[in-house]
Enzyme design. Structure first.
Site, PDB file in Angstrom:
ATOM      1  N   ASP A 143      -1.746  -0.584   5.940  1.00  0.00           N
ATOM      2  CA  ASP A 143      -1.980   0.114   7.215  1.00  0.00           C
ATOM      3  C   ASP A 143      -3.468   0.284   7.507  1.00  0.00           C
ATOM      4  OD1 ASP A 143      -2.329   2.087   5.141  1.00  0.00           O
ATOM      5  OD2 ASP A 143      -2.353   3.586   6.739  1.00  0.00           O
ATOM      6  N   ARG A 160     -11.402   8.468  -2.869  1.00  0.00           N
ATOM      7  CA  ARG A 160     -11.704   9.905  -2.762  1.00  0.00           C
ATOM      8  C   ARG A 160     -13.210  10.162  -2.619  1.00  0.00           C
ATOM      9  NH1 ARG A 160      -9.421  13.069  -7.671  1.00  0.00           N
ATOM     10  NH2 ARG A 160      -7.633  11.811  -7.047  1.00  0.00           N
ATOM     11  N   ASP A 167       0.062   5.121   0.852  1.00  0.00           N
ATOM     12  CA  ASP A 167      -0.111   6.045   1.980  1.00  0.00           C
ATOM     13  C   ASP A 167      -0.199   5.276   3.288  1.00  0.00           C
ATOM     14  OD1 ASP A 167      -0.151   8.353   0.491  1.00  0.00           O
ATOM     15  OD2 ASP A 167      -2.308   8.300   0.179  1.00  0.00           O
ATOM     16  N   GLY A 186      -7.179   4.760   3.619  1.00  0.00           N
ATOM     17  CA  GLY A 186      -7.325   3.686   2.626  1.00  0.00           C
ATOM     18  C   GLY A 186      -8.617   3.745   1.821  1.00  0.00           C
ATOM     19  N   ASN A 197      -3.374   9.516  -7.245  1.00  0.00           N
ATOM     20  CA  ASN A 197      -2.165  10.348  -7.305  1.00  0.00           C
ATOM     21  C   ASN A 197      -0.897   9.537  -7.055  1.00  0.00           C
ATOM     22  OD1 ASN A 197      -3.337  13.095  -7.648  1.00  0.00           O
ATOM     23  ND2 ASN A 197      -4.370  12.551  -5.742  1.00  0.00           N
ATOM     24  N   ASP A 245       0.888  -1.156   0.000  1.00  0.00           N
ATOM     25  CA  ASP A 245       0.000   0.000   0.000  1.00  0.00           C
ATOM     26  C   ASP A 245       0.935   1.216   0.000  1.00  0.00           C
ATOM     27  OD1 ASP A 245      -2.451   1.501   0.555  1.00  0.00           O
ATOM     28  OD2 ASP A 245      -1.548   1.813   2.528  1.00  0.00           O
ATOM     29  N   SER A 272      -5.047   5.369  -4.275  1.00  0.00           N
ATOM     30  CA  SER A 272      -4.858   6.750  -4.723  1.00  0.00           C
ATOM     31  C   SER A 272      -4.697   6.898  -6.234  1.00  0.00           C
ATOM     32  CB  SER A 272      -3.633   7.359  -4.038  1.00  0.00           C
ATOM     33  OG  SER A 272      -3.440   8.673  -4.527  1.00  0.00           O
TER      34      SER A 272
HETATM   35  P1  B16 Z   1      -6.616  10.111  -3.955  1.00  0.00           P
HETATM   36  P2  B16 Z   1      -3.610   4.175  -0.008  1.00  0.00           P
HETATM   37  C1  B16 Z   1      -5.454   6.146  -0.083  1.00  0.00           C
HETATM   38  O1  B16 Z   1      -4.150   5.664  -0.377  1.00  0.00           O
HETATM   39  C2  B16 Z   1      -5.437   7.044   1.144  1.00  0.00           C
HETATM   40  O2  B16 Z   1      -5.109   6.306   2.309  1.00  0.00           O
HETATM   41  C3  B16 Z   1      -6.815   7.641   1.334  1.00  0.00           C
HETATM   42  O3  B16 Z   1      -6.823   8.503   2.438  1.00  0.00           O
HETATM   43  C4  B16 Z   1      -7.226   8.395   0.054  1.00  0.00           C
HETATM   44  O4  B16 Z   1      -8.542   8.918   0.175  1.00  0.00           O
HETATM   45  C5  B16 Z   1      -7.155   7.428  -1.138  1.00  0.00           C
HETATM   46  O5  B16 Z   1      -5.845   6.900  -1.226  1.00  0.00           O
HETATM   47  C6  B16 Z   1      -7.508   8.117  -2.442  1.00  0.00           C
HETATM   48  O6  B16 Z   1      -6.534   9.088  -2.739  1.00  0.00           O
HETATM   49  O7  B16 Z   1      -7.599  11.176  -3.595  1.00  0.00           O
HETATM   50  O8  B16 Z   1      -5.192  10.608  -4.070  1.00  0.00           O
HETATM   51  O9  B16 Z   1      -7.039   9.328  -5.177  1.00  0.00           O
HETATM   52  O10 B16 Z   1      -3.532   4.117   1.493  1.00  0.00           O
HETATM   53  O11 B16 Z   1      -4.569   3.169  -0.628  1.00  0.00           O
HETATM   54  O12 B16 Z   1      -2.249   4.172  -0.666  1.00  0.00           O
HETATM   55 MG    MG Z   2      -2.815   3.172   3.312  1.00  0.00          MG
END
Ligand code: B16
Ligand code: MG
Length: 213
Positions: free
Chosen positions: A171, A50, A12, A47, A119, A10, A117
């Site tokens: 996480d 959006r 973030d 996790g 991003n 993962d 994400s």
């Molecule tokens: P984005 P992961 C997740 O990343 C984040 O933990 C979560 O807080 C966020 O809303 C989600 O990505 C979407 O992110 O807005 O950048 O597309 O923990 O799956 O790496």
């Molecule tokens: Mg995460």
């Protein structure tokens, strides 16, 4: 561990930490809309995709939002978030994570990212890991978010590995559930180290080196 050939990380909360940037960007949006939002609510977004994050924030709104309005709010939040990501640099990748990834690679494991994400590539570029992983499965190639197993199944497919030969390092509780539904071994770190469904629980990233030893 003997049959494990690949490790899917993962992003973030495992490789790097962007919770504060998510928080600031969502807070800016919520304040502008007059919606109550705090760190506890932010914790529920770990996790989560959006749009699902936005739905959680809107639970405190005093009116209903149309789909079009929601898309505008999410886009506005993402603009602020991406601007904040510009502050990230290779210094945001800890030496522990960097060294551990290097050693795992030397040991012959394929390494991939499995993140919700959209991003992901931007974040990896900011922290100096652009092009580092053997595969990336993220919010841009999935239709269902964690706890659905899609993001991890796609990562295994991109790597050419069977799900049962993959470890997932996560996480978030939703990420551990996703890994288990994918038929993979789930390693919990951070908050997820306290989750009973995780097959293995680690307190620090470097402990990955003791798996299978
Ligand atoms: P984005 P992961 C997740 O990343 C984040 O933990 C979560 O807080 C966020 O809303 C989600 O990505 C979407 O992110 O807005 O950048 O597309 O923990 O799956 O790496
Ligand atoms: Mg995460």
């Amino acid at each position: 561990m003997n049959t494990i050939r690949a490790i899917i990380f993962d992003l973030d909360g495992v490789i790097c930490f962007t919770d504060q940037y998510h928080y600031q960007a969502w807070k800016e949006m919520a304040d502008a809309e007059g919606i109550y939002f705090d760190e506890t609510i932010n914790g529920r977004l770990r996790g989560v995709s959006r749009m699902e994050s936005l739905d959680i924030i809107l639970e405190k709104a005093s009116r209903e939002y149309t789909q079009e309005e929601k898309e505008q709010l999410a886009a506005r939040k993402n603009e602020s978030y991406v601007r904040l990501l510009e502050k990230m640099s290779p210094d945001d990748l800890s030496q522990e994570v960097k060294k551990t990834l290097e050693i795992l690679r030397q040991r012959g494991y394929k390494l991939a990212i499995g993140s919700s994400s959209k991003n992901t590539k931007k974040i990896l570029t900011q922290i100096g890991l652009n092009g580092y992983f053997d595969a990336i499965s993220d919010g841009t190639n999935i239709t269902k978010s964690k706890p659905d197993p899609e993001v991890f199944l796609r990562a295994a497919e991109f790597l050419g590995e069977k799900p049962e030969d993959c470890y997932v390092v996560e996480d978030a509780y939703a990420g551990i559930d996703a890994a288990k539904s994918a038929g993979m071994q789930a390693v919990g770190i951070g908050i997820a180290a306290g989750y009973a469904a995780a097959d293995v629980k680690i307190q620090s990233f470097g402990e990955l080196l003791t798996l299978g030893a």
